[in-house]
Scaffold this motif. Structure first.
Motif, PDB file in Angstrom:
ATOM      1  N   THR A  29      43.694  32.756  47.116  1.00 25.89           N
ATOM      2  CA  THR A  29      43.172  33.374  45.884  1.00 25.89           C
ATOM      3  C   THR A  29      43.862  32.733  44.694  1.00 25.89           C
ATOM      4  O   THR A  29      44.731  31.876  44.865  1.00 25.89           O
ATOM      5  N   TRP A  33      41.569  34.890  39.337  1.00 21.35           N
ATOM      6  CA  TRP A  33      40.503  35.596  40.076  1.00 21.35           C
ATOM      7  C   TRP A  33      40.862  37.076  40.174  1.00 21.35           C
ATOM      8  O   TRP A  33      40.042  37.945  39.904  1.00 21.35           O
ATOM      9  N   ARG A  37      38.663  40.029  38.329  1.00 22.09           N
ATOM     10  CA  ARG A  37      37.888  40.974  39.153  1.00 22.09           C
ATOM     11  C   ARG A  37      38.461  42.375  39.188  1.00 22.09           C
ATOM     12  O   ARG A  37      37.789  43.310  39.601  1.00 22.09           O
ATOM     13  N   CYS A 113      42.919  58.806  47.200  1.00 25.48           N
ATOM     14  CA  CYS A 113      43.090  58.649  45.751  1.00 25.48           C
ATOM     15  C   CYS A 113      42.698  59.901  44.955  1.00 25.48           C
ATOM     16  O   CYS A 113      43.021  60.004  43.776  1.00 25.48           O
ATOM     17  N   ARG A 152      42.879  39.086  51.773  1.00 26.06           N
ATOM     18  CA  ARG A 152      42.768  38.921  50.320  1.00 26.06           C
ATOM     19  C   ARG A 152      41.845  39.960  49.680  1.00 26.06           C
ATOM     20  O   ARG A 152      41.847  40.134  48.459  1.00 26.06           O
ATOM     21  N   ASN A 153      41.020  40.631  50.503  1.00 23.99           N
ATOM     22  CA  ASN A 153      40.143  41.679  49.964  1.00 23.99           C
ATOM     23  C   ASN A 153      40.919  42.905  49.504  1.00 23.99           C
ATOM     24  O   ASN A 153      40.480  43.620  48.615  1.00 23.99           O
ATOM     25  N   MET A 218      38.555  47.786  54.131  1.00 21.41           N
ATOM     26  CA  MET A 218      37.723  48.252  53.009  1.00 21.41           C
ATOM     27  C   MET A 218      36.469  47.422  52.824  1.00 21.41           C
ATOM     28  O   MET A 218      36.506  46.207  52.930  1.00 21.41           O
ATOM     29  N   GLY A 220      34.638  46.479  49.957  1.00 24.74           N
ATOM     30  CA  GLY A 220      34.899  46.527  48.518  1.00 24.74           C
ATOM     31  C   GLY A 220      33.683  46.799  47.646  1.00 24.74           C
ATOM     32  O   GLY A 220      33.736  47.626  46.741  1.00 24.74           O
ATOM     33  N   LYS A 221      32.574  46.100  47.931  1.00 22.59           N
ATOM     34  CA  LYS A 221      31.383  46.220  47.072  1.00 22.59           C
ATOM     35  C   LYS A 221      30.814  47.637  47.103  1.00 22.59           C
ATOM     36  O   LYS A 221      30.463  48.202  46.065  1.00 22.59           O
ATOM     37  N   HIS A 255      41.030  57.705  37.889  1.00 29.45           N
ATOM     38  CA  HIS A 255      41.796  57.044  38.957  1.00 29.45           C
ATOM     39  C   HIS A 255      41.863  55.560  38.644  1.00 29.45           C
ATOM     40  O   HIS A 255      40.862  54.943  38.278  1.00 29.45           O
ATOM     41  N   ALA A 257      41.752  52.301  39.861  1.00 26.37           N
ATOM     42  CA  ALA A 257      41.397  51.542  41.056  1.00 26.37           C
ATOM     43  C   ALA A 257      41.174  50.082  40.721  1.00 26.37           C
ATOM     44  O   ALA A 257      41.623  49.192  41.440  1.00 26.37           O
ATOM     45  N   ASN A 258      40.474  49.874  39.615  1.00 31.03           N
ATOM     46  CA  ASN A 258      40.035  48.539  39.255  1.00 31.03           C
ATOM     47  C   ASN A 258      39.528  48.649  37.828  1.00 31.03           C
ATOM     48  O   ASN A 258      38.758  49.559  37.520  1.00 31.03           O
ATOM     49  N   ARG A 260      37.355  47.024  36.275  1.00 25.90           N
ATOM     50  CA  ARG A 260      35.893  46.902  36.149  1.00 25.90           C
ATOM     51  C   ARG A 260      35.206  48.227  36.483  1.00 25.90           C
ATOM     52  O   ARG A 260      34.155  48.534  35.932  1.00 25.90           O
ATOM     53  N   ASN A 285      46.444  49.769  42.154  1.00 23.90           N
ATOM     54  CA  ASN A 285      45.924  51.049  42.638  1.00 23.90           C
ATOM     55  C   ASN A 285      47.005  51.729  43.490  1.00 23.90           C
ATOM     56  O   ASN A 285      47.340  51.239  44.563  1.00 23.90           O
ATOM     57  N   PHE A 315      38.270  59.338  42.623  1.00 23.67           N
ATOM     58  CA  PHE A 315      37.523  59.145  43.862  1.00 23.67           C
ATOM     59  C   PHE A 315      38.439  58.401  44.821  1.00 23.67           C
ATOM     60  O   PHE A 315      39.408  57.760  44.400  1.00 23.67           O
TER      61      PHE A 315
HETATM   62  C1  COA Z   1      37.566  44.016  46.101  1.00 23.85           C
HETATM   63  C2  COA Z   1      36.850  43.583  44.870  1.00 23.85           C
HETATM   64  C3  COA Z   1      37.842  43.275  43.752  1.00 23.85           C
HETATM   65  C4  COA Z   1      36.077  42.305  45.146  1.00 23.85           C
HETATM   66  O1  COA Z   1      35.406  41.888  43.982  1.00 23.85           O
HETATM   67  P1  COA Z   1      33.854  41.522  44.046  1.00 23.85           P
HETATM   68  O2  COA Z   1      33.467  41.074  42.697  1.00 23.85           O
HETATM   69  O3  COA Z   1      33.127  42.691  44.633  1.00 23.85           O
HETATM   70  O4  COA Z   1      33.885  40.317  45.004  1.00 23.85           O
HETATM   71  P2  COA Z   1      32.962  40.095  46.273  1.00 23.85           P
HETATM   72  O5  COA Z   1      33.312  41.100  47.319  1.00 23.85           O
HETATM   73  O6  COA Z   1      31.546  40.021  45.774  1.00 23.85           O
HETATM   74  O7  COA Z   1      33.445  38.728  46.729  1.00 23.85           O
HETATM   75  C5  COA Z   1      33.013  37.545  46.110  1.00 23.85           C
HETATM   76  C6  COA Z   1      33.616  36.404  46.865  1.00 23.85           C
HETATM   77  O8  COA Z   1      35.004  36.356  46.589  1.00 23.85           O
HETATM   78  C7  COA Z   1      35.725  36.338  47.801  1.00 23.85           C
HETATM   79  N1  COA Z   1      36.998  37.010  47.624  1.00 23.85           N
HETATM   80  C8  COA Z   1      37.359  38.242  48.014  1.00 23.85           C
HETATM   81  N2  COA Z   1      38.626  38.479  47.687  1.00 23.85           N
HETATM   82  C9  COA Z   1      39.064  37.383  47.072  1.00 23.85           C
HETATM   83  C10 COA Z   1      40.285  37.031  46.484  1.00 23.85           C
HETATM   84  N3  COA Z   1      41.344  37.858  46.468  1.00 23.85           N
HETATM   85  N4  COA Z   1      40.384  35.810  45.897  1.00 23.85           N
HETATM   86  C11 COA Z   1      39.374  34.961  45.892  1.00 23.85           C
HETATM   87  N5  COA Z   1      38.188  35.229  46.450  1.00 23.85           N
HETATM   88  C12 COA Z   1      38.033  36.438  47.012  1.00 23.85           C
HETATM   89  C13 COA Z   1      34.851  37.006  48.803  1.00 23.85           C
HETATM   90  O9  COA Z   1      35.194  36.641  50.105  1.00 23.85           O
HETATM   91  C14 COA Z   1      33.486  36.530  48.381  1.00 23.85           C
HETATM   92  O10 COA Z   1      33.260  35.286  48.908  1.00 23.85           O
HETATM   93  P3  COA Z   1      31.897  34.948  49.668  1.00 23.85           P
HETATM   94  O11 COA Z   1      30.830  35.190  48.636  1.00 23.85           O
HETATM   95  O12 COA Z   1      32.091  33.552  50.072  1.00 23.85           O
HETATM   96  O13 COA Z   1      31.844  35.918  50.793  1.00 23.85           O
HETATM   97  C15 COA Z   1      35.854  44.660  44.363  1.00 23.85           C
HETATM   98  O14 COA Z   1      34.793  44.779  45.271  1.00 23.85           O
HETATM   99  C16 COA Z   1      36.490  46.006  44.199  1.00 23.85           C
HETATM  100  O15 COA Z   1      37.386  46.181  43.409  1.00 23.85           O
HETATM  101  N6  COA Z   1      35.972  47.021  44.911  1.00 23.85           N
HETATM  102  C17 COA Z   1      36.514  48.377  44.824  1.00 23.85           C
HETATM  103  C18 COA Z   1      37.780  48.481  45.623  1.00 23.85           C
HETATM  104  C19 COA Z   1      38.555  49.716  45.338  1.00 23.85           C
HETATM  105  O16 COA Z   1      38.640  50.157  44.213  1.00 23.85           O
HETATM  106  N7  COA Z   1      39.151  50.285  46.372  1.00 23.85           N
HETATM  107  C20 COA Z   1      39.980  51.426  46.284  1.00 23.85           C
HETATM  108  C21 COA Z   1      39.185  52.630  46.157  1.00 23.85           C
HETATM  109  S1  COA Z   1      40.147  54.027  45.895  1.00 23.85           S
END
Ligand code: COA
Length: 328
Positions: A29, A33, A37, A113, A152-153, A218, A220-221, A255, A257-258, A260, A285, A315
């Motif tokens: 990562t 990025w 995000r 959370c 990395r997710n 998780m 994520g989306k 909360h 979390a993110n 965005r 988070n 949430f």
């Molecule tokens: C996790 C999160 C940041 C990912 O952001 P996103 O914009 O949804 O990114 P995507 O899942 O669409 O991933 C886009 C690409 O980046 C990649 N990617 C994921 N994590 C990455 C990282 N840390 N660095 C670089 N690339 C990454 C993915 O694998 C994906 O690649 P692919 O298209 O080849 O599969 C976002 O989904 C999120 O914040 N979700 C909510 C999570 C949360 O709040 N959880 C706690 C709840 S209490």
């Protein structure tokens, strides 16, 4: 019926910072990025010898001191956590002992959370009925122990910390009060954010460790979409129930979390960003700890003042969600 109010708050963050640059060295990562995000720049990580109850005690000592109270004044302790010291005994029992409280009612609450808002609501009920006068409500997590630093997710998101509030019976002349809380759960979506192993369904075994199922998993989306929807719905329910227009709310404390997710909520409501408390850039988070840390930081730096209207919206895994409307 009595009314309850927040008498004081406290929080604790461990010293060690894990920056996006540090994470760059751990998974595929980039620091940019992660920031783009999530809005996160760094998060705090517990020292190897620190456990969740230690965090709770540090936060609670501050809140007690600010309330001019001693541990003997506390009638009940709730610790909202998914990373307690042990499955049993509860972290709340450890906190009761470490603080030196009387042998009071103490338990952990598992709502991820949303845990602090759930706990606040329970404390509010016990005070409203006159059962108790002073309740210590804590949200505390050492999430770094259940995060997979090869994934990395998830490893970019989570941090450690604790926040707390002392909830007290409001006197007749005081207008500080918790107006209402609204709590929800949708277990059909539980699989979107889970810790697969370590419970009765999948006890820890060599196979579990080989498959790394002892860590957070998780989608994520999907979580993102549900987060925005439920944060908005819960906030709207609190306002509607109390017949209070959003314009009258001084602070939204969502909360953390993110960024965005918070921005999507801000956009939905058209609320000025200056009225929204955010700690996400330096805490990440922290699950159950996120709202009480944000609340405490905004109170201690002087942004949130006595008499102001505060809307909490949360949430989390479960999926759980909830809101509280209160006058600080
Ligand atoms: C996790 C999160 C940041 C990912 O952001 P996103 O914009 O949804 O990114 P995507 O899942 O669409 O991933 C886009 C690409 O980046 C990649 N990617 C994921 N994590 C990455 C990282 N840390 N660095 C670089 N690339 C990454 C993915 O694998 C994906 O690649 P692919 O298209 O080849 O599969 C976002 O989904 C999120 O914040 N979700 C909510 C999570 C949360 O709040 N959880 C706690 C709840 S209490």
């Amino acid at each position: 019926m009595y009314r309850s109010r927040i008498r004081s708050t406290g929080s604790y963050l461990p010293e060690k910072k894990l920056t996006n640059q540090d994470i760059e060295k751990m998974v595929d990562t980039t620091a940019e990025w992660i920031y783009e995000r999530t809005g996160i720049k760094e998060r705090r990580i517990a020292a190897p010898n620190e456990v969740t109850s230690d965090f709770c005690v540090e936060a609670a000592k501050l809140a007690l001191q600010r309330a001019n109270m001693t541990p003997h004044d506390i009638d009940m302790i709730i610790v909202a956590t998914v990373t307690g010291d042990h499955v049993m005994p509860s972290t709340a029992c450890m906190v009761q002992a470490k603080l030196g409280c009387r042998p009071i009612f103490a338990f952990d609450l598992s709502a991820a959370c949303t845990g602090f808002v759930y706990s606040l609501s329970i404390a509010d009920q016990f005070i409203k009925t006159g059962f108790y006068k002073n309740i210590l409500v804590i949200g505390a997590e050492v999430l770094s122990r259940i995060v997979n630093y090869k994934d990395r997710n998830t490893c970019i998101l989570f941090g450690d910390g604790a926040g707390c509030a002392i909830i007290t019976r409001a006197e007749e002349h005081e207008d500080s009060q918790i107006f209402s809380s609204h709590l929800y759960a949708d277990g059909l979506l539980g699989h979107l954010l889970e810790l697969p192993a370590g419970g009765s369904k999948l006890p820890i075994s060599q196979e579990v460790l080989e498959q790394e199922l002892q860590y957070i998993n998780m989608k994520g989306k999907e979580i993102f979409k549900n987060a925005v929807r439920t944060l908005v719905e819960c906030a709207e329910t609190a306002l509607k129930t109390n017949n209070i227009p959003l314009e009258q709310v001084d602070w939204l404390v969502p909360h953390q979390a993110n960024m965005r997710i918070t921005e999507a909520v801000i956009k939905h409501f058209g609320i000025p960003t200056e009225k929204v408390v955010s700690t996400i850039d330096y805490t990440g988070n922290t699950s159950g700890a996120s709202i009480p840390i944000a609340l405490d930081h905004a109170i201690t730096d002087g942004r949130i003042k006595r008499g102001q209207l505060i809307l909490l919206s949360a949430f989390g895994a479960g999926l759980t969600s909830g809101s509280s409307l209160l006058r600080y």
